[in-house]
Design a protein around this motif. Structure first.
Motif, PDB file in Angstrom:
ATOM      1  N   THR A 136       0.828  -1.211   0.000  1.00  0.00           N
ATOM      2  CA  THR A 136       0.000   0.000   0.000  1.00  0.00           C
ATOM      3  C   THR A 136       0.861   1.258   0.000  1.00  0.00           C
ATOM      4  N   ASN A 137       1.830   1.329   0.896  1.00  0.00           N
ATOM      5  CA  ASN A 137       2.671   2.522   0.969  1.00  0.00           C
ATOM      6  C   ASN A 137       3.548   2.677  -0.262  1.00  0.00           C
ATOM      7  N   GLY A 138       4.008   1.547  -0.817  1.00  0.00           N
ATOM      8  CA  GLY A 138       4.806   1.628  -2.037  1.00  0.00           C
ATOM      9  C   GLY A 138       4.030   2.235  -3.188  1.00  0.00           C
ATOM     10  N   LEU A 139       2.773   1.803  -3.352  1.00  0.00           N
ATOM     11  CA  LEU A 139       1.925   2.363  -4.415  1.00  0.00           C
ATOM     12  C   LEU A 139       1.610   3.833  -4.145  1.00  0.00           C
ATOM     13  N   LEU A 140       1.349   4.177  -2.892  1.00  0.00           N
ATOM     14  CA  LEU A 140       1.045   5.570  -2.560  1.00  0.00           C
ATOM     15  C   LEU A 140       2.229   6.488  -2.879  1.00  0.00           C
ATOM     16  N   ILE A 141       3.443   6.017  -2.633  1.00  0.00           N
ATOM     17  CA  ILE A 141       4.628   6.817  -2.958  1.00  0.00           C
ATOM     18  C   ILE A 141       4.697   7.082  -4.456  1.00  0.00           C
ATOM     19  N   VAL A 142       4.483   6.049  -5.251  1.00  0.00           N
ATOM     20  CA  VAL A 142       4.522   6.191  -6.715  1.00  0.00           C
ATOM     21  C   VAL A 142       3.456   7.173  -7.181  1.00  0.00           C
ATOM     22  N   PHE A 143       2.232   7.021  -6.682  1.00  0.00           N
ATOM     23  CA  PHE A 143       1.136   7.904  -7.114  1.00  0.00           C
ATOM     24  C   PHE A 143       1.383   9.348  -6.683  1.00  0.00           C
ATOM     25  N   LEU A 144       1.939   9.548  -5.486  1.00  0.00           N
ATOM     26  CA  LEU A 144       2.236  10.906  -5.023  1.00  0.00           C
ATOM     27  C   LEU A 144       3.333  11.557  -5.850  1.00  0.00           C
ATOM     28  N   GLN A 145       4.390  10.807  -6.093  1.00  0.00           N
ATOM     29  CA  GLN A 145       5.520  11.368  -6.839  1.00  0.00           C
ATOM     30  C   GLN A 145       5.158  11.694  -8.280  1.00  0.00           C
ATOM     31  N   GLU A 146       4.232  10.899  -8.835  1.00  0.00           N
ATOM     32  CA  GLU A 146       3.842  11.127 -10.231  1.00  0.00           C
ATOM     33  C   GLU A 146       2.584  11.979 -10.351  1.00  0.00           C
ATOM     34  N   GLY A 147       2.038  12.427  -9.228  1.00  0.00           N
ATOM     35  CA  GLY A 147       0.869  13.300  -9.242  1.00  0.00           C
ATOM     36  C   GLY A 147      -0.392  12.622  -9.730  1.00  0.00           C
ATOM     37  N   LYS A 148      -0.513  11.308  -9.547  1.00  0.00           N
ATOM     38  CA  LYS A 148      -1.704  10.572  -9.991  1.00  0.00           C
ATOM     39  C   LYS A 148      -2.734  10.550  -8.858  1.00  0.00           C
ATOM     40  N   TRP A 149      -3.439  11.663  -8.719  1.00  0.00           N
ATOM     41  CA  TRP A 149      -4.354  11.829  -7.596  1.00  0.00           C
ATOM     42  C   TRP A 149      -5.549  10.879  -7.682  1.00  0.00           C
ATOM     43  N   GLU A 150      -6.016  10.618  -8.930  1.00  0.00           N
ATOM     44  CA  GLU A 150      -7.152   9.699  -9.071  1.00  0.00           C
ATOM     45  C   GLU A 150      -6.772   8.305  -8.589  1.00  0.00           C
ATOM     46  N   MET A 151      -5.562   7.863  -8.944  1.00  0.00           N
ATOM     47  CA  MET A 151      -5.091   6.548  -8.509  1.00  0.00           C
ATOM     48  C   MET A 151      -4.901   6.524  -6.990  1.00  0.00           C
ATOM     49  N   LEU A 152      -4.411   7.644  -6.463  1.00  0.00           N
ATOM     50  CA  LEU A 152      -4.205   7.757  -5.018  1.00  0.00           C
ATOM     51  C   LEU A 152      -5.537   7.617  -4.281  1.00  0.00           C
ATOM     52  N   LEU A 153      -6.551   8.356  -4.750  1.00  0.00           N
ATOM     53  CA  LEU A 153      -7.871   8.283  -4.130  1.00  0.00           C
ATOM     54  C   LEU A 153      -8.477   6.889  -4.286  1.00  0.00           C
ATOM     55  N   GLY A 154      -8.274   6.307  -5.476  1.00  0.00           N
ATOM     56  CA  GLY A 154      -8.810   4.970  -5.718  1.00  0.00           C
ATOM     57  C   GLY A 154      -8.225   3.939  -4.759  1.00  0.00           C
ATOM     58  N   LEU A 155      -6.927   4.037  -4.495  1.00  0.00           N
ATOM     59  CA  LEU A 155      -6.277   3.101  -3.583  1.00  0.00           C
ATOM     60  C   LEU A 155      -6.781   3.282  -2.152  1.00  0.00           C
ATOM     61  N   PHE A 156      -6.950   4.542  -1.747  1.00  0.00           N
ATOM     62  CA  PHE A 156      -7.491   4.795  -0.410  1.00  0.00           C
ATOM     63  C   PHE A 156      -8.909   4.235  -0.269  1.00  0.00           C
ATOM     64  N   ILE A 157      -9.735   4.473  -1.302  1.00  0.00           N
ATOM     65  CA  ILE A 157     -11.121   3.986  -1.260  1.00  0.00           C
ATOM     66  C   ILE A 157     -11.150   2.459  -1.236  1.00  0.00           C
ATOM     67  N   LEU A 158     -10.298   1.839  -2.074  1.00  0.00           N
ATOM     68  CA  LEU A 158     -10.225   0.375  -2.100  1.00  0.00           C
ATOM     69  C   LEU A 158      -9.809  -0.171  -0.740  1.00  0.00           C
ATOM     70  N   ASN A 159      -8.798   0.458  -0.138  1.00  0.00           N
ATOM     71  CA  ASN A 159      -8.346   0.033   1.189  1.00  0.00           C
ATOM     72  C   ASN A 159      -9.460   0.151   2.222  1.00  0.00           C
ATOM     73  N   TYR A 160     -10.213   1.235   2.122  1.00  0.00           N
ATOM     74  CA  TYR A 160     -11.308   1.448   3.069  1.00  0.00           C
ATOM     75  C   TYR A 160     -12.377   0.366   2.913  1.00  0.00           C
ATOM     76  N   LEU A 161     -12.749   0.098   1.652  1.00  0.00           N
ATOM     77  CA  LEU A 161     -13.794  -0.899   1.401  1.00  0.00           C
ATOM     78  C   LEU A 161     -13.364  -2.291   1.853  1.00  0.00           C
ATOM     79  N   VAL A 162     -12.100  -2.645   1.565  1.00  0.00           N
ATOM     80  CA  VAL A 162     -11.591  -3.960   1.972  1.00  0.00           C
ATOM     81  C   VAL A 162     -11.551  -4.062   3.501  1.00  0.00           C
ATOM     82  N   SER A 163     -11.057  -2.998   4.155  1.00  0.00           N
ATOM     83  CA  SER A 163     -10.983  -3.005   5.615  1.00  0.00           C
ATOM     84  C   SER A 163     -12.379  -3.076   6.234  1.00  0.00           C
TER      85      SER A 163
END
Length: 408
Positions: free
Chosen positions: A193-220
């Protein structure tokens, strides 16, 4: 208590020192503010989905933490701001929901200090090793897992020191047990999770960042919902088992017998209903006492159970009376089995402690067997009455007998 507070504030001021000694936020202000809002929103949103374990008077929150990725992208100072705002928000959340510990305010300083320190160290390791790891296959993900592992070790070390000061942990075995409570799978999820978040933050992929957070929330959320469902089911099953279990012998009780009789009435199968009773039980109570009588009943129940198959059903239907439902057997087989049980009871003894002396007690039992085919005119209730009458016939014949009748 004083020692633990000294340690907490040592951690906190060390985190302040490392934060202000480092570069200020190492990303542009608009990027930092956007990341801060998103991280805070989802961290607060998912906080109630964490698993909480108790250690003495303190609670430990366990779950995927996003601070590693925030630290590596924004630096120790940026992390310090995030952790400070987040931990203060958690403090008020716990106050509002009445889930706070007595020392909750002090916990703010511990959480800020420990998280900022461990992830600032992870940030330093990342900056020094990232170039080397990026030159090997899957090096980035290997480094992520190493950072999560290093952070977990530091976190455990801080907690162990804290609990040692509070005398919640005293031995080496307790330390090893505490460390082993870490889940490698959870650490792997955190690294991914943190590895993907770093990539999305560094590349400015906010939609992917939000999608990962939402996916994590739904799974949790799904995981927690299933866990709550299973816990509730286990509790229901536990209470049902208690309601249907005889407290003395551990076999099924009369209430469960009535329930199974209603179910078996629909089966339309061949069945043997057995009523078994301990002979001259009152004399055992009179000669000894009720505690000894209870041990004889327990022995009788265990003896009956030892002869039965998994599909057979044993109930304590009265004081020293038991009822058995024998399934998937022919009449001759049920009769043979009951004679074996009767002889087994006759040849056994119960060792009891009576007035400080070990005493061996022998006893016998009487049986009534009614074997029939369940149908509209032959119900379980009628079969039970017949088996009970046959048991009394055994008593009248001199006890230690089997009276059997098969409607074939």
């Amino acid at each position: 208590m004083l020692g633990s507070r000294v340690f907490i504030f040592m951690l906190f001021f060390a985190s302040v020192a490392i934060s202000f000694a480092s570069d200020r936020v190492i990303v542009q202000k608009d990027v930092y503010l956007t990341a801060l809002i998103i991280y805070l929103s989802f961290s607060i949103l998912t906080f109630h989905l964490r698993t909480i374990s108790k250690k003495g008077n303190y609670s430990i929150d366990q779950g995927i933490n996003y601070s590693l990725s925030f630290a590596i992208v924004t630096g120790p100072f940026g992390l310090f701001i995030f952790e400070s705002v987040f931990r203060i928000a958690v403090y008020f959340y716990k106050k509002i929901t009445n889930t706070d510990d007595p020392e909750e305010f002090i916990h703010i300083f511990y959480n800020i200090g420990s998280f900022v320190l461990q992830y600032s160290i992870a940030y330093i390791i990342f900056k020094n090793l990232s170039d080397s790891f990026l030159n090997i296959h899957f090096g980035y993900w290997i480094l992520m897992f190493l950072l999560v592992t290093a952070s977990a070790i530091l976190s455990d070390m801080f907690l162990i020191i804290m609990f040692a000061i509070l005398r919640e942990i005293r031995t080496r075995q307790e330390i090893i047990h505490f460390i082993k409570s870490r889940s490698v799978i959870d650490m792997g999820k955190s690294a991914l999770t943190n590895g993907l978040l770093i990539v999305f933050l560094q590349e400015g992929k906010w939609e992917m960042l939000l999608g990962l957070f939402i996916l994590n929330y739904l799974v949790s959320h799904s995981f927690i919902s299933k866990s709550i469902f299973l816990e509730n089911k286990i509790e229901r099953d536990k209470f049902e088992q208690m309601a249907y279990t005889d407290f003395l012998t551990g076999v099924n009780n009369r209430a469960f017998m009535d329930k199974k009789m209603a179910e078996l009435n629909q089966s339309k199968e061949w069945i043997g209903i057995v009523v078994a009773d301990i002979d001259k039980f009152k004399r055992i109570n009179d000669n000894y006492n009720h505690a000894v009588g209870d041990q004889v009943i327990q022995h009788f129940a265990a003896t009956l159970k030892s002869y039965l198959k998994k599909e057979d059903l044993l109930f304590r239907s009265g004081g020293e009376e038991f009822t058995i439902f024998l399934l998937n057997r022919k009449y001759e087989q049920t009769e043979t089995l009951l004679n074996l049980i009767r002889q087994g009871v006759e040849n056994s003894t119960v060792s009891v402690d009576y007035n400080g002396v070990n005493v061996s007690i022998s006893y016998t039992s009487s049986f009534g067997l009614y074997y029939f085919h369940l149908n509209d005119s032959q119900s379980m209730e009628k079969g039970y009455v017949q088996a009970d009458q046959l048991m009394y016939e055994s008593k009248q014949k001199g006890k230690n007998q089997l009276s059997a009748k098969g409607i074939i």
